[in-house]
Write a protein that holds these residues in place. Structure first.
Motif, short mmCIF file in Angstrom:
data_model
loop_
_atom_site.label_atom_id
_atom_site.label_comp_id
_atom_site.label_asym_id
_atom_site.label_seq_id
_atom_site.Cartn_x
_atom_site.Cartn_y
_atom_site.Cartn_z
N HIS A 265 5.71 15.36 12.54
CA HIS A 265 5.70 14.23 11.75
C HIS A 265 4.84 12.35 13.10
O HIS A 265 4.48 12.20 14.41
N MET A 266 4.05 11.92 11.98
CA MET A 266 3.19 10.85 12.27
C MET A 266 4.32 10.08 11.82
O MET A 266 4.11 9.49 10.65
N ALA A 267 4.29 8.94 12.60
CA ALA A 267 5.26 7.50 12.19
C ALA A 267 4.40 6.46 12.52
O ALA A 267 4.11 5.77 13.23
N PHE A 268 4.19 5.44 11.06
CA PHE A 268 3.87 4.53 11.40
C PHE A 268 4.77 2.67 11.49
O PHE A 268 5.47 2.87 10.25
N ALA A 269 4.31 1.90 11.74
CA ALA A 269 5.17 0.99 11.83
C ALA A 269 4.51 -0.15 10.50
O ALA A 269 3.70 -0.16 10.03
N ILE A 270 5.57 -0.32 9.71
CA ILE A 270 5.11 -0.94 8.56
C ILE A 270 5.79 -2.23 8.42
O ILE A 270 6.90 -2.97 8.72
N GLU A 271 4.86 -3.51 8.18
CA GLU A 271 5.63 -4.80 8.54
C GLU A 271 5.29 -5.62 7.16
O GLU A 271 6.43 -6.66 6.90
N ASP A 272 5.34 -4.48 6.12
CA ASP A 272 5.57 -5.57 4.61
C ASP A 272 6.68 -4.60 3.87
O ASP A 272 6.67 -4.93 2.76
N GLY A 273 7.37 -3.89 5.38
CA GLY A 273 8.37 -3.39 4.09
C GLY A 273 8.56 -1.96 3.40
O GLY A 273 7.56 -1.67 3.41
N VAL A 274 9.12 -0.95 4.01
CA VAL A 274 9.43 0.67 3.51
C VAL A 274 8.96 0.12 2.05
O VAL A 274 8.12 1.70 1.55
N ALA A 275 9.72 0.03 1.81
CA ALA A 275 10.08 0.00 -0.17
C ALA A 275 8.89 -0.17 -0.90
O ALA A 275 8.29 -0.32 -1.89
N ASN A 276 8.37 -1.19 -0.17
CA ASN A 276 6.91 -1.72 -0.67
C ASN A 276 5.66 -1.12 -1.02
O ASN A 276 4.94 -0.56 -1.44
N ALA A 277 5.94 -0.01 0.84
CA ALA A 277 4.33 0.32 1.07
C ALA A 277 4.51 1.61 0.34
O ALA A 277 4.05 2.58 -0.75
N LEU A 278 6.18 2.38 -0.09
CA LEU A 278 6.69 3.12 -0.76
C LEU A 278 6.15 3.49 -2.12
O LEU A 278 5.26 3.97 -3.03
N ALA A 279 6.02 1.90 -2.86
CA ALA A 279 5.08 1.92 -4.20
C ALA A 279 4.33 1.65 -4.36
O ALA A 279 3.71 2.56 -4.79
N GLU A 280 3.79 1.75 -2.84
CA GLU A 280 1.81 1.65 -3.19
C GLU A 280 1.45 2.72 -3.56
O GLU A 280 0.34 2.94 -3.59
N ALA A 281 2.02 3.52 -1.96
CA ALA A 281 1.29 5.28 -2.27
C ALA A 281 1.42 5.58 -3.26
O ALA A 281 0.88 6.34 -3.99
N GLU A 282 3.11 5.61 -4.21
CA GLU A 282 3.18 6.06 -5.00
C GLU A 282 1.83 5.95 -6.31
O GLU A 282 1.05 6.31 -6.96
N GLU A 283 2.31 3.89 -6.71
CA GLU A 283 1.34 3.90 -7.43
C GLU A 283 -0.87 4.25 -7.19
O GLU A 283 -1.26 4.45 -8.28
N LYS A 284 -0.96 5.03 -6.03
CA LYS A 284 -2.68 5.17 -5.36
C LYS A 284 -1.72 6.98 -6.08
O LYS A 284 -2.80 7.46 -5.60
N GLY A 285 -1.07 7.22 -6.04
CA GLY A 285 -0.97 9.20 -6.51
C GLY A 285 -0.27 9.71 -5.49
O GLY A 285 0.16 11.34 -5.05
N VAL A 286 -0.17 9.17 -4.11
CA VAL A 286 0.64 10.15 -3.36
C VAL A 286 1.88 10.35 -3.73
O VAL A 286 3.40 9.76 -3.86
N LYS A 287 2.42 11.88 -3.19
CA LYS A 287 3.50 12.75 -3.46
C LYS A 287 4.99 11.94 -2.37
O LYS A 287 4.57 11.74 -1.28
N LEU A 288 5.69 11.64 -3.03
CA LEU A 288 6.80 10.84 -1.26
C LEU A 288 7.43 11.83 -1.93
O LEU A 288 8.29 12.93 -2.21
N ILE A 289 8.34 12.41 -0.77
CA ILE A 289 9.79 12.71 -0.68
C ILE A 289 11.17 11.96 -0.88
O ILE A 289 12.11 12.13 -1.43
N ASP A 290 10.43 10.62 -0.04
CA ASP A 290 11.66 9.81 -0.09
C ASP A 290 11.53 8.49 -1.41
O ASP A 290 10.41 7.83 -1.17
N LYS A 291 12.19 8.29 -2.24
CA LYS A 291 12.28 7.72 -3.45
C LYS A 291 12.52 5.74 -2.84
O LYS A 291 11.41 4.91 -3.74
N ALA A 292 13.49 6.15 -1.78
CA ALA A 292 13.71 4.51 -1.34
C ALA A 292 13.77 4.44 -0.25
O ALA A 292 14.31 5.73 0.77
N PRO A 293 14.17 3.96 0.95
CA PRO A 293 13.81 3.86 2.79
C PRO A 293 15.41 4.46 3.01
O PRO A 293 16.60 4.39 1.69
N ARG A 294 15.34 5.35 3.54
CA ARG A 294 16.82 5.61 4.15
C ARG A 294 17.11 5.15 5.65
O ARG A 294 15.73 4.96 6.88
#
Length: 140
Positions: A81-110
């Motif tokens: 895998h490739m991992a990116f450092a997120i500055e505005d929070g993983v939860a925010n990034a997940l919500a944004e990705a999901e809004e754009k139609g990206v399939k999530l493995i994790d629905k919340a940060p862990r």
């Protein structure tokens, strides 16, 4: 989603001790941390190259994701895998990705290795690259 840099590259290995030896003795890098991540059924080893880390992952159970990945690769490891450092929070990034139609493995940060909060995006939505989003809670 605000990405600041590549946080790490995850590499699955069938034998962590042999892999560490290669990275230290051949490439001249220093393993600065090893950690067992029970819920992911892996042992990790970390190396730094500039601001980017290399994370080696060895399965601790035959039913782990890493064991299955290595099995699919004919018993060999490889880039997982490739991992990116997120500055505005993983939860925010997940919500944004999901809004754009990206399939999530994790629905919340862990909790992930090296003290990070993490979440994964499914490779079916990320150009076939398993993508990890990372946030260091100590950098806030």
């Amino acid at each position: 989603m605000e990405i600041s840099h590549i946080e790490h590259i995850g590499i699955a290995v069938p034998n962590l001790a042999e892999a560490i030896k290669y990275y230290e003795e051949i490439l001249g890098l220093k393993c600065y941390k090893q950690e067992v991540v029970e819920d992911q059924k892996v042992t990790t080893a970390f190396f730094k190259v500039g601001d980017t880390k290399i994370e080696l992952l060895e399965a601790t159970s035959p039913d782990s994701t890493i064991a299955k990945f290595i099995e699919k690769n004919g018993g060999r490891g490889g880039m997982h895998h490739m991992a990116f450092a997120i500055e505005d929070g993983v939860a925010n990034a997940l919500a944004e990705a999901e809004e754009k139609g990206v399939k999530l493995i994790d629905k919340a940060p862990r909790k992930g290795a090296d003290g990070l909060q993490i979440a994964f995006l499914h490779p079916k939505s990320t150009q076939a690259v398993l993508t990890e989003l990372c946030e260091d809670p100590n950098k806030k």
